[in-house]
Scaffold this motif. Structure first.
Motif, short mmCIF file in Angstrom:
data_model
loop_
_atom_site.label_atom_id
_atom_site.label_comp_id
_atom_site.label_asym_id
_atom_site.label_seq_id
_atom_site.Cartn_x
_atom_site.Cartn_y
_atom_site.Cartn_z
N ALA A 181 44.15 56.74 45.21
CA ALA A 181 45.29 56.79 44.30
C ALA A 181 46.60 56.91 45.06
O ALA A 181 47.59 56.23 44.76
CB ALA A 181 45.13 57.97 43.34
N ASP A 182 46.62 57.78 46.05
CA ASP A 182 47.84 57.99 46.82
C ASP A 182 48.24 56.72 47.57
O ASP A 182 49.42 56.30 47.53
CB ASP A 182 47.64 59.15 47.79
CG ASP A 182 48.92 59.49 48.54
OD1 ASP A 182 49.67 60.35 48.06
OD2 ASP A 182 49.16 58.88 49.61
N THR A 197 46.96 47.66 49.15
CA THR A 197 45.73 47.22 48.51
C THR A 197 44.62 48.10 49.06
O THR A 197 44.42 48.19 50.27
CB THR A 197 45.44 45.74 48.81
OG1 THR A 197 46.41 44.94 48.14
CG2 THR A 197 44.05 45.36 48.34
N VAL A 198 43.90 48.76 48.15
CA VAL A 198 42.88 49.73 48.55
C VAL A 198 41.51 49.21 48.12
O VAL A 198 41.32 48.82 46.96
CB VAL A 198 43.14 51.10 47.91
CG1 VAL A 198 42.06 52.10 48.34
CG2 VAL A 198 44.52 51.61 48.28
N VAL A 199 40.59 49.22 49.05
CA VAL A 199 39.20 48.84 48.78
C VAL A 199 38.35 50.08 48.96
O VAL A 199 38.16 50.55 50.08
CB VAL A 199 38.73 47.71 49.72
CG1 VAL A 199 37.30 47.31 49.40
CG2 VAL A 199 39.67 46.50 49.63
N VAL A 210 38.49 47.43 44.00
CA VAL A 210 39.67 46.91 44.68
C VAL A 210 40.90 47.15 43.81
O VAL A 210 40.94 46.73 42.65
CB VAL A 210 39.54 45.40 44.98
CG1 VAL A 210 40.77 44.90 45.73
CG2 VAL A 210 38.28 45.12 45.78
N TYR A 211 41.90 47.82 44.38
CA TYR A 211 43.16 48.11 43.71
C TYR A 211 44.24 47.31 44.41
O TYR A 211 44.57 47.58 45.57
CB TYR A 211 43.47 49.61 43.76
CG TYR A 211 42.38 50.45 43.13
CD1 TYR A 211 42.45 50.81 41.80
CD2 TYR A 211 41.29 50.86 43.89
CE1 TYR A 211 41.45 51.58 41.22
CE2 TYR A 211 40.28 51.63 43.31
CZ TYR A 211 40.36 51.98 41.97
OH TYR A 211 39.37 52.74 41.41
N ARG A 212 44.77 46.32 43.72
CA ARG A 212 45.71 45.40 44.33
C ARG A 212 47.08 46.05 44.49
O ARG A 212 47.66 46.57 43.54
CB ARG A 212 45.86 44.14 43.47
CG ARG A 212 44.54 43.45 43.17
CD ARG A 212 43.94 42.79 44.38
NE ARG A 212 42.64 42.18 44.08
CZ ARG A 212 41.86 41.60 44.97
NH1 ARG A 212 42.25 41.56 46.25
NH2 ARG A 212 40.71 41.08 44.63
N VAL A 254 40.56 50.62 34.70
CA VAL A 254 41.12 49.36 34.27
C VAL A 254 42.05 48.77 35.33
O VAL A 254 42.43 47.62 35.24
CB VAL A 254 41.88 49.50 32.93
CG1 VAL A 254 40.93 49.93 31.82
CG2 VAL A 254 43.02 50.49 33.05
N CYS A 255 42.44 49.55 36.32
CA CYS A 255 43.33 49.07 37.37
C CYS A 255 42.56 48.33 38.46
O CYS A 255 43.18 47.65 39.27
CB CYS A 255 44.07 50.23 38.01
SG CYS A 255 45.04 51.24 36.87
#
Length: 234
Positions: free
Chosen positions: A53-54, A61-63, A22-24, A5-6
């Protein structure tokens, strides 16, 4: 841990394996992750999720990129997918971090798409050498479709060492005790990159092939330092 959900899941093609999660973040810069698995379909982007996660927890921002692998589509589909995925990154040039086969893809895609820098974690950075040496029980020849002497044009396209200089910082993080991708693979690539004029460095860490992509391992602060250097913040 990150949860579904993130993330925003963004497709870049019609195949189920053509998407990015994509994690903003909140201003920590963009990092693109490319998972390993010797380009084979049995390993997907969940393999590198602890790294996502880390880094997300540190504000990045992780793609996290999924792509078609051997058995899912013919060569050069994997290369095409990674290039297409990188073009989705909207928040400026990102540091591309790849583990094992993902390290190969990270160094390769930096020759095709503007990036801030590259961090290879035990990457297969010299593809033709990997094929000749039988790394990963023939993984490189399976990926390309045959050996270098039979398919020189394919290796000229796919081998990162054939596309130097990159013009961006590259840090090759590798454990000397790696029994999956030999330490000398990174040595050879870094030597070639430096000879071509690149800002490239070998970063030796303790551990093995998998600990370089393990945020709980003692080497992780060194990996974070390599990411900072590749982004120009080190």
């Amino acid at each position: 841990m990150l949860c579904c959900v993130c993330a925003d899941r963004l497709p870049y093609g019609d195949d189920p394996a053509q998407f990015v999660d994509v994690y903003r973040g909140d201003g920590g810069g963009s990092v693109v992750l490319l998972h390993g698995g010797f380009w084979r379909a049995r390993v997907g982007l969940d393999h590198i999720a602890p790294v996502a996660a880390d880094l997300h927890g540190r504000g990045h921002t992780v793609v996290n990129v999924e792509y078609r692998r051997v058995g899912q589509a013919p060569f050069p589909a994997t290369l095409d997918d990674v290039e297409a995925a990188l073009r989705l990154v909207e928040e400026g040039p990102a540091v591309v971090v790849g583990h094992s086969a993902g390290g190969h893809l990270a160094a390769w895609v930096a020759s095709r798409v503007p990036v801030a820098g590259v961090v290879s974690l035990a990457g297969v950075l010299t593809l033709a050498d990997a094929a000749r040496e039988g790394i990963g029980e023939g993984a490189a020849t399976d990926f390309v479709g045959g050996p270098p002497d039979e398919l020189p044009d394919r290796y000229a396209l796919a081998d990162p060492v054939a596309h130097l200089p990159l013009g961006v910082p590259l840090r090759a993080v590798h454990a000397r005790a790696d029994d999956r991708v030999p330490f000398d693979t990174s040595v050879r690539y870094v030597e070639a990159a430096r000879a071509a004029g690149d800002d490239a460095a070998l970063v030796e860490v303790p551990g093995d092939h998998f600990t370089v992509a393990d945020p709980t391992h003692a080497s992780w602060p060194t990996v974070l330092g390599a990411i900072a250097e590749a982004s120009g913040q080190g």
